[in-house]
Enzyme design. Sequence first.
Site, short mmCIF file in Angstrom:
data_model
loop_
_atom_site.label_atom_id
_atom_site.label_comp_id
_atom_site.label_asym_id
_atom_site.label_seq_id
_atom_site.Cartn_x
_atom_site.Cartn_y
_atom_site.Cartn_z
N GLU A 86 -20.01 4.92 4.55
CA GLU A 86 -19.65 5.59 3.30
C GLU A 86 -18.51 4.85 2.62
O GLU A 86 -18.49 4.68 1.40
CB GLU A 86 -19.26 7.04 3.61
CG GLU A 86 -19.13 7.94 2.40
CD GLU A 86 -17.69 8.13 1.94
OE1 GLU A 86 -17.47 8.82 0.94
OE2 GLU A 86 -16.79 7.54 2.59
N HIS A 87 -17.54 4.38 3.42
CA HIS A 87 -16.41 3.61 2.87
C HIS A 87 -16.90 2.29 2.27
O HIS A 87 -16.46 1.90 1.17
CB HIS A 87 -15.38 3.34 3.96
CG HIS A 87 -14.25 2.47 3.51
ND1 HIS A 87 -13.25 2.92 2.68
CD2 HIS A 87 -13.97 1.16 3.76
CE1 HIS A 87 -12.40 1.94 2.45
NE2 HIS A 87 -12.81 0.87 3.09
N GLU A 97 -0.72 9.49 12.05
CA GLU A 97 -1.97 10.21 11.80
C GLU A 97 -3.00 9.77 12.83
O GLU A 97 -3.25 8.57 13.01
CB GLU A 97 -2.52 9.92 10.40
CG GLU A 97 -3.79 10.73 10.12
CD GLU A 97 -4.50 10.33 8.85
OE1 GLU A 97 -4.81 11.21 8.04
OE2 GLU A 97 -4.77 9.12 8.67
N SER A 117 0.83 -1.21 0.00
CA SER A 117 0.00 0.00 0.00
C SER A 117 0.86 1.26 0.00
O SER A 117 0.53 2.26 -0.64
CB SER A 117 -0.91 0.01 1.23
OG SER A 117 -1.83 -1.05 1.19
#
Length: 249
Positions: A167-168, A152, A62
């Site tokens: 939503e994801h 983060e 990723s």
Amino acid sequence: MNQITMHQMKQFKNEITRFMMIYKFALDAIETKIEILKEEFQFLHEYNPIEHTKSRLKSPESILKKLYRKGCELSFSSIRENIKDIAGLRITCSFISDIYLIRDMLKKQTDLTIIEEKDYIKRPKPNGYQSLHLLVLVPVFMSDGEERVCIEIQIRTIAMDFWASLEHKIYYKYNQAVPSRLLEELKEAASSASALDRQMERLHKEIEVLKEEQADFAERHRIIINNQEFDLPPALLGLLDGSMDKPKE
């Protein structure tokens, strides 16, 4: 030649492993800090602003994909400079005020440095997404010295997290343009979640006021003698009220 190749491969694997371990250790360190705060509130306060936490570490695959999308140089220093969300922590709260309370507590940790803050609560994204994002430098002490690692941190309410998770799922692996009608409905759903947050915040504050008044009332109707607490019977209170009203001779 094969021996040199094998040596280079082993060295490269060690470098990747060390690189990923540093981010894992930084994540462990910040999670320990959050756990300490949770236990402090559990034992010393009547209310805990932290509902739960969830951490994640990007895979090397990723990381490389994101690096290629950004068009950045392939190197460890380039990864550190250009990808700030290799390690992430999500903190879920009950109320909006909790979000800023946790942010302020993190700011008071002298070994942490907040290098960026994005407030998507006061300024939601166009799709309605709301959350507070922090980029935090966390010190990690390895055998050969100190590393400052960027983590983060996303802080959001239960309602915000519920909306973002669904939503994801709706968009997951959907690579085409989303119809404007669906985008508008998602934005309306985000507005509904925000309205629920504001309503629950108001109810929470009103209940807190009532609790304080109730505690104050109980305190005024109790006496302590020789380290023993005694409730004042209503009849005695009535007698006292009557005597206080009776004019002095």
